[in-house]
Scaffold this motif. Structure first.
Motif, short mmCIF file in Angstrom:
data_model
loop_
_atom_site.label_atom_id
_atom_site.label_comp_id
_atom_site.label_asym_id
_atom_site.label_seq_id
_atom_site.Cartn_x
_atom_site.Cartn_y
_atom_site.Cartn_z
N UNK A 55 4.88 -60.97 -108.21
CA UNK A 55 6.06 -61.80 -107.97
C UNK A 55 5.77 -63.24 -108.30
N UNK A 56 6.68 -64.11 -107.92
CA UNK A 56 6.49 -65.53 -108.13
C UNK A 56 5.82 -66.15 -106.93
N UNK A 57 4.54 -65.91 -106.77
CA UNK A 57 3.84 -66.30 -105.55
C UNK A 57 2.82 -67.40 -105.80
N UNK A 58 2.91 -68.10 -106.91
CA UNK A 58 1.83 -69.01 -107.27
C UNK A 58 1.90 -70.36 -106.58
N UNK A 59 2.99 -70.65 -105.90
CA UNK A 59 3.07 -71.90 -105.14
C UNK A 59 2.74 -71.70 -103.67
N UNK A 60 2.44 -70.45 -103.29
CA UNK A 60 2.15 -70.15 -101.89
C UNK A 60 0.66 -70.29 -101.61
N UNK A 61 0.33 -70.83 -100.48
CA UNK A 61 -1.05 -70.83 -100.03
C UNK A 61 -1.95 -71.83 -100.72
N UNK A 62 -1.37 -72.78 -101.43
CA UNK A 62 -2.19 -73.80 -102.09
C UNK A 62 -3.15 -73.19 -103.09
N UNK A 63 -4.40 -73.62 -103.04
CA UNK A 63 -5.41 -73.14 -103.99
C UNK A 63 -6.49 -72.34 -103.27
N UNK A 64 -6.10 -71.62 -102.23
CA UNK A 64 -7.07 -70.85 -101.44
C UNK A 64 -7.89 -69.93 -102.34
N UNK A 65 -9.20 -69.98 -102.17
CA UNK A 65 -10.09 -69.13 -102.94
C UNK A 65 -10.15 -67.71 -102.38
N UNK A 66 -9.42 -67.47 -101.32
CA UNK A 66 -9.37 -66.13 -100.73
C UNK A 66 -8.62 -65.16 -101.64
N UNK A 67 -7.74 -65.71 -102.50
CA UNK A 67 -6.90 -64.87 -103.36
C UNK A 67 -7.18 -65.14 -104.83
N UNK A 68 -7.19 -64.06 -105.61
CA UNK A 68 -7.24 -64.17 -107.06
C UNK A 68 -5.80 -64.12 -107.58
N UNK A 69 -5.46 -65.05 -108.46
CA UNK A 69 -4.10 -65.13 -108.99
C UNK A 69 -4.16 -65.03 -110.51
N UNK A 70 -3.35 -64.17 -111.09
CA UNK A 70 -3.33 -63.98 -112.54
C UNK A 70 -1.90 -64.15 -113.03
N UNK A 71 -1.68 -65.20 -113.79
CA UNK A 71 -0.36 -65.41 -114.39
C UNK A 71 -0.18 -64.42 -115.54
N UNK A 72 0.94 -63.71 -115.52
CA UNK A 72 1.22 -62.74 -116.58
C UNK A 72 2.32 -63.21 -117.52
N UNK A 73 3.30 -63.95 -117.01
CA UNK A 73 4.38 -64.43 -117.87
C UNK A 73 5.18 -65.49 -117.13
N UNK A 74 6.22 -65.98 -117.78
CA UNK A 74 7.17 -66.90 -117.16
C UNK A 74 8.57 -66.30 -117.27
N UNK A 75 9.42 -66.61 -116.31
CA UNK A 75 10.79 -66.12 -116.35
C UNK A 75 11.76 -67.28 -116.21
N UNK A 76 12.89 -67.15 -116.86
CA UNK A 76 13.99 -68.10 -116.72
C UNK A 76 15.26 -67.34 -116.43
N UNK A 77 16.19 -67.99 -115.75
CA UNK A 77 17.45 -67.35 -115.40
C UNK A 77 18.47 -67.51 -116.53
N UNK A 78 19.30 -66.49 -116.70
CA UNK A 78 20.36 -66.51 -117.71
C UNK A 78 21.62 -65.86 -117.13
N UNK A 79 22.75 -66.21 -117.71
CA UNK A 79 23.97 -65.44 -117.45
C UNK A 79 23.85 -64.15 -118.24
N UNK A 80 24.08 -63.01 -117.57
CA UNK A 80 23.91 -61.71 -118.21
C UNK A 80 25.24 -60.95 -118.27
N UNK A 81 25.36 -60.13 -119.32
CA UNK A 81 26.53 -59.26 -119.48
C UNK A 81 26.11 -58.05 -120.31
#
Length: 308
Positions: free
Chosen positions: A148-174
């Motif tokens: 999920x989008x959890x990269x702003x949670x918990x600061x830079x705690x070394x307790x967790x490994x975080x791997x960015x996979x992609x970026x998402x942007x919102x759009x109007x969909x139909x």
């Protein structure tokens, strides 16, 4: 060390049950044995772990911290025990995966299928993230990995490994054959005022999408959208989009698995609202073979280099 782990597991049962009597019945050991475990832990840590009251016991503030850590230790012990016993006992291991709505829409289906083929004795539990509790669930072992989008949670705690996979942007969909696309201008765009002629769905599982639909869209359209549905379930939102002339604000990644008809972005520029998304897990699990394989499969899925 093993004695301390046993005492910690007993403490957790005491606090979950709220009394030594109920805990002794559940664990099938005597109350004096539980009292000795509790006394040894409090002596070891030098602090009180429980408070006694008329109805039983409850954790002190420090006891809550110890309980949180012991839950994580128990989960790690389960994983280690399975690795040691699996071949002889023919038991299944468990990987607990939590996913946000985008990930549950089909993004991870192929990845998890490949993971299960590599580890046929692995039971994969894929569940919904609890909003605001992701890091706590990871920390206490209720989840092994979260998407999920959890990269702003918990600061830079070394307790967790975080791997960015992609970026998402919102759009109007139909849906791809929506009558709105017949009104394209020569430059390929669509007049914002045309979007006011159609009904809208508000995707409400994440609170931000109600705000985006009601306020951001109104800024672009110069009027309030005609909201006909407020829906918490992403699958239901996508089905309604396929079967109606409704419009909806969604991240583009959430519609990739939808076909016949496809759900596509409407060429209407929104304020750029890009978020990094990926996976997060406890660092002590980074050498667990199923976790290493999951990281590799996810990086491949998103076209990332697997070399460290």
């Amino acid at each position: 060390m093993l004695d301390q782990i046993t005492h910690l597991f007993r403490l957790r049962t005491i606090l979950q049950e709220g009394s030594l009597r109920r805990a002794s019945e559940k664990l099938n050991i005597t109350q004096p044995a539980l009292s000795r475990s509790l006394a040894q832990l409090e002596s070891y840590f030098g602090q009180r772990l429980v408070e006694r009251h008329a109805r039983g016991v409850k954790a002190t503030a420090f006891g809550e911290r110890v309980l949180s850590v012991s839950s994580r230790i128990e989960r790690y012990w389960e994983i280690a025990e399975h690795e040691l016993r699996a071949e002889a006992m023919d038991e299944k291991g468990v990987m607990r995966i939590g996913g946000g709505p985008v990930w549950r829409s089909g993004v991870l289906s192929g990845v998890l299928s490949q993971l299960q083929k590599r580890f046929p004795r692995l039971l994969i539990e894929f569940t919904t993230l609890t909003f605001g509790k992701t890091l706590q669930d990871l920390h206490e072992g209720r989840l092994d990995v979260a998407f999920g989008g959890v990269f702003n949670d918990g600061g830079t705690s070394q307790r967790f490994a975080r791997i960015k996979l992609t970026e998402v942007s919102n759009h109007v969909m139909a849906r791809e054959d929506h009558p709105l696309f017949a009104t394209r201008r020569q430059d390929g765009g669509i007049a914002a005022s045309d979007l006011l002629e159609y009904p809208w769905i508000v995707y409400s599982e994440l609170p931000a999408y109600r705000e985006i639909t009601q306020h951001t869209i109104a800024e672009h359209l110069g009027g309030s959208p005609d909201i006909r549905f407020v829906c918490q379930n992403l699958l239901s939102v996508l089905t309604i989009l396929q079967q109606s002339d409704c419009l909806c604000v969604l991240p583009e990644l959430s519609v990739h698995a939808v076909a016949a008809p496809r759900i596509v972005p409407v060429p209407l520029p929104l304020k750029r609202n890009t978020a990094e998304i990926g996976m997060i897990f406890r660092t002590e699990l980074q050498d667990w073979e199923p976790m290493k394989a999951l990281v590799e499969l996810c990086r491949t899925r998103f076209g990332l280099d697997n070399e460290v």
